[in-house]
Design an enzyme around this catalytic site. Sequence first.
Site, PDB file in Angstrom:
ATOM      1  N   HIS A   1       2.716 -48.951 -31.170  1.00 18.33           N
ATOM      2  CA  HIS A   1       4.069 -49.504 -31.292  1.00 18.33           C
ATOM      3  C   HIS A   1       4.946 -48.636 -32.200  1.00 18.33           C
ATOM      4  O   HIS A   1       5.904 -49.125 -32.808  1.00 18.33           O
ATOM      5  CB  HIS A   1       4.058 -50.944 -31.828  1.00 18.33           C
ATOM      6  CG  HIS A   1       3.213 -51.881 -31.048  1.00 18.33           C
ATOM      7  ND1 HIS A   1       3.694 -52.627 -29.994  1.00 18.33           N
ATOM      8  CD2 HIS A   1       1.893 -52.198 -31.159  1.00 18.33           C
ATOM      9  CE1 HIS A   1       2.720 -53.371 -29.489  1.00 18.33           C
ATOM     10  NE2 HIS A   1       1.617 -53.122 -30.172  1.00 18.33           N
TER      11      HIS A   1
ATOM     12  N   SER B   1      20.637 -24.546 -32.871  1.00 17.78           N
ATOM     13  CA  SER B   1      21.961 -25.120 -33.064  1.00 17.78           C
ATOM     14  C   SER B   1      22.996 -24.014 -33.178  1.00 17.78           C
ATOM     15  O   SER B   1      22.739 -22.955 -33.763  1.00 17.78           O
ATOM     16  CB  SER B   1      21.983 -25.984 -34.337  1.00 17.78           C
ATOM     17  OG  SER B   1      23.299 -26.415 -34.627  1.00 17.78           O
TER      18      SER B   1
ATOM     19  N   LYS C   1      18.014 -24.162 -37.705  1.00 12.51           N
ATOM     20  CA  LYS C   1      17.451 -25.288 -36.960  1.00 12.51           C
ATOM     21  C   LYS C   1      16.732 -24.769 -35.706  1.00 12.51           C
ATOM     22  O   LYS C   1      17.256 -23.928 -34.982  1.00 12.51           O
ATOM     23  CB  LYS C   1      18.567 -26.260 -36.562  1.00 12.51           C
ATOM     24  CG  LYS C   1      18.084 -27.563 -35.947  1.00 12.51           C
ATOM     25  CD  LYS C   1      19.268 -28.522 -35.804  1.00 12.51           C
ATOM     26  CE  LYS C   1      18.820 -29.903 -35.339  1.00 12.51           C
ATOM     27  NZ  LYS C   1      18.377 -29.910 -33.948  1.00 12.51           N
TER      28      LYS C   1
END
Length: 468
Positions: free
Chosen positions: A186, A316, A322
């Site tokens: 979950h 990016s 990034k």
Amino acid sequence: MSDDASTYRTEHDSMGEVQVPADALWGAQTARAVENFPISGRPVPPGVVRALAQLKAAAARVNADLGVLESPVADAVERAASEVAAGEHDGEFPVDVFQTGSGTSTNMNVNEVVSRLAHLRSGLAVHPNDHVNAGQSSNDTFPSALRIAATLAALDDLAPALDHLAASLARKQEEFADVVKAGRTHLMDAVPVTLGQEFGGYRRQVELGAARVRAAAEATKELPLGGTAAGTGLNAAPGFAASVIAKVAETTGVDFREAADHFEAQSTQDAVVELSGAFKVVAVGLTKICNDLRWMSSGPRTGLGEIHLPDLQPGSSIMPGKVNPVVPEATLMACAQVIGNDTTVTVAGAAGNFELNVMLPVLARNVLESATLLAACARLLADRCVDGITAEVDHARELAESSPSIVTPLNRYIGYEAAAKVVKQAVAQRRTIREVVLEQGHVERGALTEAQLDEALDVLSMTRPPQR
């Protein structure tokens, strides 16, 4: 069209004269189809065209053996069709995939190209219908070509690509066998697992996908050829279909066979729908794997950061440094397309009316695209992503040891409810399970010894319970 004699030539069919580009190998019926279907700009996949040509080459030889065609004409047709089957004339098939539902326009496109090539090579008069299409109908050749192309795509391209990915995952399963990490159910902290166990699950998922593809391809090996127009076999010589299919099987190395019931094989395409369904299962499996890889590599500071994917390109245009999980993302998009393709195949497969399915070209486009996309992504995922994955071993173990669920082995010592109280205090105070167990006095009261506590909280041992 212009009637400029230097640019066009005049061809004719049963409806009359048509202007055809002077240098085109195709003829009148193809020209009409090009004008009638300016829809997507995407032609029928080359795999189907080449499979049709394989059928034409084999049919010419069989028709010669059966006395249907004279040997010189059959020889010319066979040679010309073999050129097309080898992909030498792929640019001569411009008919849009969104065309007549039987694929008649593409069947005639192939007939016309083979006919003209045969004439140019031999000087003989070779008719696209009477000679190239002898003993055939679009209604049995096109679905047969669809099944041949789909089967080859499944067995020669996709299944080996999945084997390749499974092997890559198996290597990581072994490499990460002792890398303990937090399990998650979950998306919540669960008992520890090893990274190797997770990669083993991915390996098995891919292996089963390959097995499903191979199993589903058994049904598409059954070809409708021989049913001609409506399944009755009208105008096909006795033994024609079986002999043609045997030659195709010999050429491809795949044990194609004649349909057990031509009415079923032409009026339905359940076998193709089943194969597409297997492709969809593979896409669903790759989606799960790629999402897990993205989650585990998220960060580097604010995510899970349990693994590191290969750095392939800047991520990016505005944020320096990034790096994104580009290969899993590309695979996820391809899988979404495959799942959408399967919906199209499902709708198209239900479009059988009486003796013919009338969405054959779109079935072909979507099934073959799915196989191509999945095969390319499986190899890409293996070579450009999985092979280069490294584990953040210490960080993964730290997360595993900080998971409240590691209290689970203490159930047998202090009981479920007492263990739940330990978890609540540990989470609220951001302390370790061990600290809270000691503070609550479970060792002092003799519920367990400190040695038993340490043994129970060994996260790696939790991943390897005693063998039953």
